[in-house]
Design an enzyme around this catalytic site. Structure first.
Site, PDB file in Angstrom:
ATOM      1  N   TYR A 180       5.746  -4.819  10.266  1.00 19.66           N
ATOM      2  CA  TYR A 180       5.361  -3.422  10.032  1.00 19.66           C
ATOM      3  C   TYR A 180       6.414  -2.497  10.665  1.00 19.66           C
ATOM      4  O   TYR A 180       6.821  -1.502  10.075  1.00 19.66           O
ATOM      5  CB  TYR A 180       3.977  -3.112  10.637  1.00 19.66           C
ATOM      6  CG  TYR A 180       2.792  -3.642   9.845  1.00 19.66           C
ATOM      7  CD1 TYR A 180       2.758  -4.945   9.380  1.00 19.66           C
ATOM      8  CD2 TYR A 180       1.693  -2.837   9.577  1.00 19.66           C
ATOM      9  CE1 TYR A 180       1.681  -5.440   8.668  1.00 19.66           C
ATOM     10  CE2 TYR A 180       0.605  -3.325   8.861  1.00 19.66           C
ATOM     11  CZ  TYR A 180       0.597  -4.626   8.415  1.00 19.66           C
ATOM     12  OH  TYR A 180      -0.474  -5.109   7.711  1.00 19.66           O
TER      13      TYR A 180
ATOM     14  N   HIS B 245       0.855  -1.212   0.000  1.00 17.76           N
ATOM     15  CA  HIS B 245       0.000   0.000   0.000  1.00 17.76           C
ATOM     16  C   HIS B 245       0.885   1.256   0.000  1.00 17.76           C
ATOM     17  O   HIS B 245       0.684   2.190   0.776  1.00 17.76           O
ATOM     18  CB  HIS B 245      -0.982  -0.011   1.178  1.00 17.76           C
ATOM     19  CG  HIS B 245      -1.963  -1.144   1.097  1.00 17.76           C
ATOM     20  ND1 HIS B 245      -3.254  -1.008   0.651  1.00 17.76           N
ATOM     21  CD2 HIS B 245      -1.805  -2.466   1.364  1.00 17.76           C
ATOM     22  CE1 HIS B 245      -3.867  -2.181   0.655  1.00 17.76           C
ATOM     23  NE2 HIS B 245      -3.000  -3.090   1.080  1.00 17.76           N
TER      24      HIS B 245
HETATM   25  C1  HEM Z   1       1.550 -11.901   8.058  1.00 14.46           C
HETATM   26  C2  HEM Z   1       0.748 -11.065   7.446  1.00 14.46           C
HETATM   27  C3  HEM Z   1       1.128  -9.680   6.988  1.00 14.46           C
HETATM   28  C4  HEM Z   1       2.354  -9.110   6.827  1.00 14.46           C
HETATM   29  C5  HEM Z   1       3.720  -9.727   7.052  1.00 14.46           C
HETATM   30  C6  HEM Z   1       2.131  -7.752   6.372  1.00 14.46           C
HETATM   31  C7  HEM Z   1       3.137  -6.841   6.101  1.00 14.46           C
HETATM   32  C8  HEM Z   1       2.940  -5.485   5.857  1.00 14.46           C
HETATM   33  C9  HEM Z   1       3.985  -4.499   5.805  1.00 14.46           C
HETATM   34  C10 HEM Z   1       5.469  -4.789   5.987  1.00 14.46           C
HETATM   35  C11 HEM Z   1       3.405  -3.308   5.574  1.00 14.46           C
HETATM   36  C12 HEM Z   1       4.091  -1.947   5.475  1.00 14.46           C
HETATM   37  C13 HEM Z   1       4.037  -1.288   6.855  1.00 14.46           C
HETATM   38  C14 HEM Z   1       4.694   0.064   6.923  1.00 14.46           C
HETATM   39  O1  HEM Z   1       5.658   0.322   6.206  1.00 14.46           O
HETATM   40  O2  HEM Z   1       4.229   0.877   7.754  1.00 14.46           O
HETATM   41  C15 HEM Z   1       1.985  -3.545   5.469  1.00 14.46           C
HETATM   42  C16 HEM Z   1       1.051  -2.576   5.234  1.00 14.46           C
HETATM   43  C17 HEM Z   1      -0.300  -2.819   5.157  1.00 14.46           C
HETATM   44  N1  HEM Z   1      -0.945  -4.023   5.334  1.00 14.46           N
HETATM   45 FE1  HEM Z   1      -0.100  -5.747   5.832  1.00 14.46          FE
HETATM   46  N2  HEM Z   1       0.781  -7.533   6.278  1.00 14.46           N
HETATM   47  C18 HEM Z   1       0.141  -8.683   6.643  1.00 14.46           C
HETATM   48  C19 HEM Z   1      -1.218  -8.896   6.691  1.00 14.46           C
HETATM   49  C20 HEM Z   1      -2.155  -7.974   6.352  1.00 14.46           C
HETATM   50  C21 HEM Z   1      -3.572  -8.202   6.379  1.00 14.46           C
HETATM   51  C22 HEM Z   1      -4.275  -9.485   6.811  1.00 14.46           C
HETATM   52  C23 HEM Z   1      -4.158  -7.055   5.958  1.00 14.46           C
HETATM   53  C24 HEM Z   1      -5.620  -6.832   5.810  1.00 14.46           C
HETATM   54  C25 HEM Z   1      -6.381  -6.322   6.712  1.00 14.46           C
HETATM   55  C26 HEM Z   1      -3.121  -6.082   5.696  1.00 14.46           C
HETATM   56  C27 HEM Z   1      -3.290  -4.783   5.293  1.00 14.46           C
HETATM   57  C28 HEM Z   1      -2.287  -3.832   5.181  1.00 14.46           C
HETATM   58  C29 HEM Z   1      -2.531  -2.438   4.889  1.00 14.46           C
HETATM   59  C30 HEM Z   1      -3.878  -1.793   4.653  1.00 14.46           C
HETATM   60  C31 HEM Z   1      -1.282  -1.797   4.879  1.00 14.46           C
HETATM   61  C32 HEM Z   1      -1.000  -0.318   4.628  1.00 14.46           C
HETATM   62  C33 HEM Z   1      -1.203   0.437   5.938  1.00 14.46           C
HETATM   63  C34 HEM Z   1      -0.887   1.916   5.815  1.00 14.46           C
HETATM   64  O3  HEM Z   1      -1.597   2.611   5.073  1.00 14.46           O
HETATM   65  O4  HEM Z   1       0.065   2.355   6.477  1.00 14.46           O
HETATM   66  N3  HEM Z   1      -1.912  -6.681   5.929  1.00 14.46           N
HETATM   67  N4  HEM Z   1       1.728  -4.875   5.633  1.00 14.46           N
END
Ligand code: HEM
Length: 326
Positions: A315, A45
């Site tokens: 994250y 994202h």
């Molecule tokens: C083991 C599972 C997951 C991992 C390893 C993962 C990993 C990540 C990472 C590394 C980021 C970037 C964070 C940052 O730089 O601040 C991210 C962002 C994001 N993830 Fe995940 N994620 C996972 C599961 C999920 C799930 C289940 C959802 C659904 C609800 C999700 C939705 C999002 C969203 C919406 C963002 C962007 C948030 C923002 O706008 O700052 N993720 N994820």
């Protein structure tokens, strides 16, 4: 949900991660392998816009959770709307997820973060499956695309990983950030004021109703219209979402985020999020933070979903890589 001091955070993140789990650095390395080296943008994202607003719990929300956010008073919210993908040039008309990330902060300083998507399901059953999928999609040397045979082998071995893309493929993308539901996807344990603990998943439902692009809209609007549309919309009137809990029935799996529970399950509206301001351009309060879903508060505690448990530490690792010169 109180934000821990910097010294306590690594310990909490360690505790949030099961013993045999992947190291957070391995997970973020896998994101970088597929999507490119993190410079300043999120690896997932990456495209987004900061916004601000307020959350007001309903009486039902106050009954169903002892968390400070549901105590009763309106709670200020730092918000980020986003578009799936590793690049800030992701297309707003792609059949991928849009996102709504929220940090609630009560007057007493309690913080609670969440990151929700415009699909009710996730593309991996476990963190290991997510990482294996990213590794299969690792870009070749000099920006060559991933090896199609590796991707095909991964998909054949992990059919659950295709469910989210199939769900998205059956629908046109949202017409606006304000006209799609955003699901939390993972299940949580809500501890009510009556002492009961109830599993639930949440969804933020748009007060404007669900509206999707037509093919003609998509061609006319092009790949970069969502942020400007949201700014114009909020300048006219605040944009609202109702936070709705869904409760499982016997037999519904609370640990598998690749499967949605049937629509006829009981629901409760627990609050309303109102978006009152959108940043005029890039940057803003949502940029230098990560929406770290930590398991700290009995009012909304983690379920046994391994995907939920695998989120916070990567994250934090991604935040560190995108805010520290490397
Ligand atoms: C083991 C599972 C997951 C991992 C390893 C993962 C990993 C990540 C990472 C590394 C980021 C970037 C964070 C940052 O730089 O601040 C991210 C962002 C994001 N993830 Fe995940 N994620 C996972 C599961 C999920 C799930 C289940 C959802 C659904 C609800 C999700 C939705 C999002 C969203 C919406 C963002 C962007 C948030 C923002 O706008 O700052 N993720 N994820």
């Amino acid at each position: 949900m109180t934000r821990p001091g910097a010294a306590v955070l690594p310990l909490l993140l360690l505790l949030a991660t099961p013993a045999a789990a992947l190291e957070p650095a391995e997970v973020v390395d896998a994101f970088e392998g597929a999507g490119g080296r993190i410079t300043t943008f999120r690896p997932s994202h990456a495209k987004g816009v900061c916004a601000a607003g307020e959350f007001t719990p309903t009486a039902e929300g106050t009954r169903l959770s002892v968390a400070p956010t549901f105590a009763g008073a309106p709670v200020p919210a730092t918000i980020r709307f986003g578009v799936a993908g590793a690049t800030p040039r992701a297309s707003d008309v792609a059949r991928t997820t849009r996102s709504l990330a929220i940090r609630f902060e009560t007057a007493a300083g309690d913080q609670w973060d969440m990151a929700n998507i415009s699909a009710p399901i996730f593309g991996a059953r476990t963190p290991e499956m997510l990482v294996a999928g990213l590794r299969a999609r690792r870009a070749g040397p000099n920006g060559q695309p991933a090896d199609p045979a590796a991707v095909a082998a991964f998909v054949a071995a992990n059919p659950q990983s295709t469910r989210q893309a199939a769900w998205l493929g059956q629908r046109m993308p949202p017409a606006s950030f304000a006209t799609t539901p955003y699901w939390g996807v993972n299940a949580f344990r809500f501890q009510g004021r009556d002492g009961e603990v109830r599993h639930a998943r949440w969804v933020f439902e748009p007060a404007a109703g669900e509206q999707r692009l037509t093919e003609a809209d998509a061609a006319r609007l092009g790949p970069d219209f969502l942020a400007a549309e949201l700014r114009a919309r909020v300048a006219q009137a605040p944009v609202a979402f109702d936070m709705v809990l869904q409760f499982p029935a016997a037999g519904d799996d609370v640990t598998d985020p690749t499967v949605a529970w049937p629509a006829d399950r009981p629901r409760a509206t627990v609050g309303r999020l109102v978006v009152t301001a959108v940043e005029p351009g890039p940057g803003g309060a949502c940029d230098p933070i990560s929406f770290l879903q930590l398991d700290q508060e009995p009012g909304v505690a983690f379920s046994d979903d391994p995907v939920l448990q695998g989120r916070a530490a990567p994250y934090a690792e991604a935040l560190s890589r995108r805010t520290t010169p490397r």
